[in-house]
Write a protein that holds these residues in place. Structure first.
Motif, PDB file in Angstrom:
ATOM      1  N   HIS A  79       0.851  -1.193   0.000  1.00 17.10           N
ATOM      2  CA  HIS A  79       0.000   0.000   0.000  1.00 17.10           C
ATOM      3  C   HIS A  79       0.884   1.239   0.000  1.00 17.10           C
ATOM      4  O   HIS A  79       1.832   1.325   0.789  1.00 17.10           O
ATOM      5  CB  HIS A  79      -0.914  -0.012   1.235  1.00 17.10           C
ATOM      6  CG  HIS A  79      -1.806   1.188   1.356  1.00 17.10           C
ATOM      7  ND1 HIS A  79      -2.840   1.448   0.483  1.00 17.10           N
ATOM      8  CD2 HIS A  79      -1.801   2.209   2.257  1.00 17.10           C
ATOM      9  CE1 HIS A  79      -3.451   2.556   0.852  1.00 17.10           C
ATOM     10  NE2 HIS A  79      -2.823   3.044   1.911  1.00 17.10           N
ATOM     11  N   ASN A  80       0.573   2.193  -0.865  1.00 15.33           N
ATOM     12  CA  ASN A  80       1.341   3.447  -0.956  1.00 15.33           C
ATOM     13  C   ASN A  80       2.848   3.198  -1.090  1.00 15.33           C
ATOM     14  O   ASN A  80       3.667   3.795  -0.393  1.00 15.33           O
ATOM     15  CB  ASN A  80       1.083   4.330   0.272  1.00 15.33           C
ATOM     16  CG  ASN A  80      -0.292   4.989   0.216  1.00 15.33           C
ATOM     17  OD1 ASN A  80      -0.932   5.045  -0.835  1.00 15.33           O
ATOM     18  ND2 ASN A  80      -0.751   5.495   1.355  1.00 15.33           N
ATOM     19  N   ASP A  81       3.183   2.276  -1.987  1.00 19.85           N
ATOM     20  CA  ASP A  81       4.585   1.999  -2.354  1.00 19.85           C
ATOM     21  C   ASP A  81       5.398   1.303  -1.278  1.00 19.85           C
ATOM     22  O   ASP A  81       6.633   1.251  -1.373  1.00 19.85           O
ATOM     23  CB  ASP A  81       5.305   3.296  -2.761  1.00 19.85           C
ATOM     24  CG  ASP A  81       4.663   3.975  -3.963  1.00 19.85           C
ATOM     25  OD1 ASP A  81       4.245   3.250  -4.886  1.00 19.85           O
ATOM     26  OD2 ASP A  81       4.573   5.213  -3.959  1.00 19.85           O
ATOM     27  N   LEU A  82       4.734   0.793  -0.247  1.00 23.71           N
ATOM     28  CA  LEU A  82       5.458   0.087   0.811  1.00 23.71           C
ATOM     29  C   LEU A  82       4.738  -1.201   1.194  1.00 23.71           C
ATOM     30  O   LEU A  82       3.511  -1.299   1.057  1.00 23.71           O
ATOM     31  CB  LEU A  82       5.585   0.969   2.058  1.00 23.71           C
ATOM     32  CG  LEU A  82       6.504   2.184   2.003  1.00 23.71           C
ATOM     33  CD1 LEU A  82       6.326   3.023   3.260  1.00 23.71           C
ATOM     34  CD2 LEU A  82       7.966   1.777   1.843  1.00 23.71           C
ATOM     35  N   TRP A  83       5.509  -2.164   1.695  1.00 20.63           N
ATOM     36  CA  TRP A  83       4.922  -3.360   2.283  1.00 20.63           C
ATOM     37  C   TRP A  83       4.680  -3.111   3.773  1.00 20.63           C
ATOM     38  O   TRP A  83       5.541  -2.575   4.464  1.00 20.63           O
ATOM     39  CB  TRP A  83       5.843  -4.561   2.091  1.00 20.63           C
ATOM     40  CG  TRP A  83       5.828  -5.038   0.661  1.00 20.63           C
ATOM     41  CD1 TRP A  83       6.663  -4.654  -0.334  1.00 20.63           C
ATOM     42  CD2 TRP A  83       4.889  -5.955   0.091  1.00 20.63           C
ATOM     43  NE1 TRP A  83       6.310  -5.270  -1.505  1.00 20.63           N
ATOM     44  CE2 TRP A  83       5.224  -6.085  -1.278  1.00 20.63           C
ATOM     45  CE3 TRP A  83       3.801  -6.676   0.590  1.00 20.63           C
ATOM     46  CZ2 TRP A  83       4.516  -6.906  -2.148  1.00 20.63           C
ATOM     47  CZ3 TRP A  83       3.088  -7.501  -0.266  1.00 20.63           C
ATOM     48  CH2 TRP A  83       3.442  -7.614  -1.618  1.00 20.63           C
ATOM     49  N   HIS A  84       3.487  -3.472   4.208  1.00 26.52           N
ATOM     50  CA  HIS A  84       3.086  -3.232   5.597  1.00 26.52           C
ATOM     51  C   HIS A  84       2.610  -4.536   6.242  1.00 26.52           C
ATOM     52  O   HIS A  84       2.301  -5.518   5.557  1.00 26.52           O
ATOM     53  CB  HIS A  84       1.920  -2.235   5.668  1.00 26.52           C
ATOM     54  CG  HIS A  84       2.180  -0.927   4.995  1.00 26.52           C
ATOM     55  ND1 HIS A  84       2.885   0.093   5.576  1.00 26.52           N
ATOM     56  CD2 HIS A  84       1.813  -0.478   3.758  1.00 26.52           C
ATOM     57  CE1 HIS A  84       2.932   1.129   4.756  1.00 26.52           C
ATOM     58  NE2 HIS A  84       2.294   0.803   3.640  1.00 26.52           N
ATOM     59  N   CYS A  85       2.503  -4.482   7.556  1.00 26.56           N
ATOM     60  CA  CYS A  85       1.894  -5.572   8.325  1.00 26.56           C
ATOM     61  C   CYS A  85       0.981  -4.941   9.358  1.00 26.56           C
ATOM     62  O   CYS A  85       1.395  -4.021  10.078  1.00 26.56           O
ATOM     63  CB  CYS A  85       2.971  -6.418   9.003  1.00 26.56           C
ATOM     64  SG  CYS A  85       2.309  -7.687  10.112  1.00 26.56           S
ATOM     65  N   TYR A  86      -0.251  -5.417   9.431  1.00 29.71           N
ATOM     66  CA  TYR A  86      -1.230  -4.837  10.353  1.00 29.71           C
ATOM     67  C   TYR A  86      -0.869  -5.053  11.822  1.00 29.71           C
ATOM     68  O   TYR A  86      -1.446  -4.429  12.700  1.00 29.71           O
ATOM     69  CB  TYR A  86      -2.616  -5.414  10.097  1.00 29.71           C
ATOM     70  CG  TYR A  86      -3.335  -4.809   8.918  1.00 29.71           C
ATOM     71  CD1 TYR A  86      -3.476  -3.436   8.790  1.00 29.71           C
ATOM     72  CD2 TYR A  86      -3.908  -5.627   7.937  1.00 29.71           C
ATOM     73  CE1 TYR A  86      -4.144  -2.876   7.710  1.00 29.71           C
ATOM     74  CE2 TYR A  86      -4.587  -5.073   6.855  1.00 29.71           C
ATOM     75  CZ  TYR A  86      -4.705  -3.699   6.751  1.00 29.71           C
ATOM     76  OH  TYR A  86      -5.375  -3.145   5.686  1.00 29.71           O
ATOM     77  N   GLU A  87       0.093  -5.936  12.079  1.00 29.26           N
ATOM     78  CA  GLU A  87       0.440  -6.249  13.469  1.00 29.26           C
ATOM     79  C   GLU A  87       1.534  -5.358  14.035  1.00 29.26           C
ATOM     80  O   GLU A  87       1.778  -5.382  15.249  1.00 29.26           O
ATOM     81  CB  GLU A  87       0.868  -7.717  13.589  1.00 29.26           C
ATOM     82  CG  GLU A  87      -0.232  -8.707  13.273  1.00 29.26           C
ATOM     83  CD  GLU A  87       0.223 -10.143  13.457  1.00 29.26           C
ATOM     84  OE1 GLU A  87       0.878 -10.426  14.481  1.00 29.26           O
ATOM     85  OE2 GLU A  87      -0.052 -10.965  12.575  1.00 29.26           O
TER      86      GLU A  87
END
Length: 316
Positions: A79-87
């Protein structure tokens, strides 16, 4: 005349010393306190997965760490050019997926070692309000600026919080049965949730916390950060410019209340020595090349060498 009411603070039944190993988890106020520990050169680590505000998300991360449950591709999203983790916090997000997963799983391993070796675990809860992802039905630690329409907002009940706190403690005690716990409620006001809603949130946390403390006093201390801010420091001059976070003066005051009651008195003199060195290191001379300043630097170096001989882990 007294112009404030003093909150009584009980001395810790498991005081911190320079031999202690501390790990702090939770809200941004946990970071404020960790900065103080670092300034005075205690052995401490804070928020390996970034700032986390609610009890369930802290429990979920502790569970991963204790059970060595690795992050996989199913746990991350782009999302928005980055990899994220909800945790985890967005400060850990990364443009490369494989690097991101490698970093997260390395933190799991490191955090397991930290918890195993810790003598004190300090947890600061910030809010009872959480966001639940509609597709997974899981509570998230951070929304990462994903559209609000993808989440449902809810407040955790006292019962859920109490169970989550107990689960967190039980998990940690599986690999470190002898560590002591210090819990506190963040004095930061989450007024984006609403003024009344913020008070409800803090009330749920405090009620659940004291239900746990009432029958486990031997290994738990409750430090009243929130209460100090709301009562002894009941004035907007003790807030930062946003009127939500404690000012540096308030943080310093709360820290003094903490170290007077939670750090072994035998260590207070050493803290004073370290503070003296820290101030000396910040000194900016008019003439750096003067003989007087060179002697000053030599004196500071001798003090540092003497401390490091006694405490090899201390670094300036």
């Amino acid at each position: 005349m007294d112009f404030t009411t003093k909150i009584p603070i009980e001395k810790s039944n498991n005081p911190i010393s320079y031999d202690s190993k501390i790990i702090a988890l939770g809200s941004c106020f946990a970071e404020n306190m960790a900065e103080k520990f670092s300034y005075f050169k205690f052995q401490n680590e804070v928020n390996p997965f970034g700032i986390i505000f609610n009890p369930v998300s802290i429990e979920n991360l502790v569970s991963r760490v204790i059970n060595n449950q690795k992050f996989t591709e199913d746990d991350v999203f782009f999302h928005n050019d980055l990899w994220h983790c909800y945790e985890v916090h967005s400060e850990l997000s990364h443009p490369d997926k494989e690097t991101f997963l490698t970093n997260l799983n390395l933190i799991i391993q490191q955090s397991n070692n930290l918890i195993t070796q810790s003598t004190h675990v300090i947890i600061t809860y910030g809010t009872s309000w959480v966001y639940r992802n509609k597709s997974s039905q899981k509570i998230v630690a951070n929304c990462h600026k994903v559209p609000q329409s993808q989440f449902d907002k809810e407040i955790l009940s006292v019962e859920v919080i109490e169970k989550s706190i107990q689960n967190t403690m039980d998990l940690i005690k599986k690999i470190n049965p002898n560590c002591a716990f210090i819990f506190t409620i963040s004095p930061v006001r989450h007024v984006k949730d609403g003024f009344v809603e913020n008070q409800r949130s803090k009330a749920h946390l405090i009620t659940a916390m004291h239900e746990i403390i009432n029958y486990q006093l031997s290994i738990i201390n409750y430090f009243p950060s929130y209460e100090l801010m709301m009562d002894e420091l009941r004035d907007y001059r003790f807030y930062a410019e946003d009127m939500l976070h404690p000012s540096q003066t308030a943080i310093d005051y709360i820290w003094i209340c903490f170290f007077e009651n939670y750090i072994e008195e035998e260590n207070h003199a050493l803290m004073g020595e370290i503070c003296s060195i820290q101030k000396a290191l910040l000194h900016r001379p008019f003439n750096p090349d003067s003989k007087e300043h060179q002697l000053f630097l030599l004196s500071v170096k001798e003090k540092i060498d003497k401390l490091q001989y006694q405490f090899p882990y201390i670094r300036f």
